[in-house]
Design a protein around this motif. Structure first.
Motif, mmCIF file in Angstrom:
data_model
loop_
_atom_site.group_PDB
_atom_site.id
_atom_site.type_symbol
_atom_site.label_atom_id
_atom_site.label_comp_id
_atom_site.label_asym_id
_atom_site.label_seq_id
_atom_site.Cartn_x
_atom_site.Cartn_y
_atom_site.Cartn_z
ATOM 1 N N LEU A 108 -5.578 19.489 -4.315
ATOM 2 C CA LEU A 108 -4.793 19.661 -2.653
ATOM 3 C C LEU A 108 -4.854 21.036 -2.168
ATOM 4 C CD1 LEU A 108 -1.982 16.890 -3.207
ATOM 5 C CD2 LEU A 108 -4.189 16.855 -1.623
ATOM 6 N N LYS A 109 -4.559 21.889 -2.955
ATOM 7 C CA LYS A 109 -4.173 23.185 -2.586
ATOM 8 C C LYS A 109 -5.563 23.967 -2.278
ATOM 9 C CE LYS A 109 0.346 24.394 -3.342
ATOM 10 N NZ LYS A 109 1.274 24.459 -2.370
ATOM 11 N N TYR A 142 -11.296 14.823 -1.698
ATOM 12 C CA TYR A 142 -11.867 13.470 -2.145
ATOM 13 C C TYR A 142 -11.855 13.799 -3.930
ATOM 14 C CZ TYR A 142 -13.644 12.020 2.291
ATOM 15 O OH TYR A 142 -13.312 11.745 3.665
ATOM 16 N N SER A 143 -11.768 14.895 -4.122
ATOM 17 C CA SER A 143 -11.617 15.298 -5.620
ATOM 18 C C SER A 143 -10.136 14.574 -6.032
ATOM 19 C CB SER A 143 -11.985 16.460 -6.198
ATOM 20 O OG SER A 143 -11.792 16.702 -7.664
ATOM 21 N N ALA A 144 -9.168 15.148 -5.246
ATOM 22 C CA ALA A 144 -7.757 14.832 -5.383
ATOM 23 C C ALA A 144 -7.440 13.279 -5.298
ATOM 24 C CB ALA A 144 -6.955 15.556 -4.317
ATOM 25 N N LYS A 172 -1.316 12.495 0.512
ATOM 26 C CA LYS A 172 -1.657 13.974 1.170
ATOM 27 C C LYS A 172 -3.023 14.130 1.053
ATOM 28 C CE LYS A 172 1.242 16.528 2.243
ATOM 29 N NZ LYS A 172 1.860 16.692 3.631
ATOM 30 N N ALA A 173 -3.521 13.875 0.139
ATOM 31 C CA ALA A 173 -4.950 13.767 0.071
ATOM 32 C C ALA A 173 -5.997 13.251 1.248
ATOM 33 C CB ALA A 173 -5.706 13.692 -1.191
ATOM 34 N N HIS A 174 -5.415 11.725 1.359
ATOM 35 C CA HIS A 174 -5.946 10.939 2.329
ATOM 36 C C HIS A 174 -5.630 11.539 3.892
ATOM 37 C CE1 HIS A 174 -7.757 7.501 0.102
ATOM 38 N NE2 HIS A 174 -6.504 7.365 -0.387
ATOM 39 N N VAL A 175 -4.670 12.185 4.172
ATOM 40 C CA VAL A 175 -4.265 12.763 5.381
ATOM 41 C C VAL A 175 -5.404 14.051 5.691
ATOM 42 C CG1 VAL A 175 -2.661 14.141 6.548
ATOM 43 C CG2 VAL A 175 -2.016 12.241 5.521
ATOM 44 N N GLY A 176 -5.332 14.657 4.488
ATOM 45 C CA GLY A 176 -6.527 15.933 4.522
ATOM 46 C C GLY A 176 -7.857 15.510 4.895
ATOM 47 N N ALA A 177 -8.191 14.404 4.309
ATOM 48 C CA ALA A 177 -9.733 13.726 4.404
ATOM 49 C C ALA A 177 -9.579 12.834 5.656
ATOM 50 C CB ALA A 177 -10.047 13.036 3.091
#
Length: 180
Positions: free
Chosen positions: A92-93, A98-100, A123-128
């Motif tokens: 995430l950082k 997608y790896s997260a 949070k990873a889905h938000v980032g992606a």
């Protein structure tokens, strides 16, 4: 003519990982995990990821020798989860969403109520920009751990604001596109 590069004293030599026995791998796990934690705390997420990745590789090599869902396999899986969570946090950082997502899903496959894995995957889905999946994970998290209500509501509000901003930007871009 050969040249001596370095002389190592007994105990200074570090075996290549493929020469390690299962016991040696298992005994190295806490040391590597601590090293990963120290690197994470120093904000060196790339190197922390490498350490956690090495630990996860050891777990994979140990688990493959066990029958899935047998007692020993489950024990190893439980010990692996906190390292996977740390690995997901590093991803995430680093913005490797997608790896997260993939690694958080690995945790959730064996522990569907793991609130940290749900939160980090959301949070990873938000980032992606997987909005639907992010909302689903946040809503599942509310059911799993109602004590996180304030945090989840805040995250959902931030997501709604980001969606509105993106919609405005998209509308503006389309208006500009068709007005020229």
């Amino acid at each position: 003519m050969s040249k001596l590069v370095k002389v190592l004293k007994p105990g200074e030599f570090e075996k290549e990982t493929y020469f390690l026995t299962d016991d040696e791998k298992f005994n190295l796990i806490p040391k590597l995990r601590e090293s990963g934690n120290a690197l994470y705390n120093a904000s060196d997420y790339e190197k922390a990821c490498e350490k956690y990745g090495q630990v996860l590789q050891f777990f994979d090599e140990l688990m493959i020798k066990e029958k899935p869902n047998d007692v020993e396999w489950k024990k190893l899986d439980e010990q692996r989860r906190p390292i996977l969570l740390n690995f997901v946090q590093c991803k995430l950082k680093l913005g490797e969403y997608y790896s997260a997502i993939e690694h958080a899903t690995t945790i959730l496959n064996s522990d569907s109520t793991n609130s940290k894995a749900l939160y980090r995957r959301a949070k990873a889905h938000v980032g992606a920009w997987n909005i639907k999946e992010a909302k689903e994970d946040f809503e599942t998290l509310l059911k799993v751990d109602p004590s996180l209500n304030a945090l989840v509501k805040q995250e959902l509000n931030l997501l709604a604001q980001a969606e509105q901003e993106k919609n405005k930007q998209d509308k503006s871009n389309l208006t500009r596109l068709f007005s020229t």
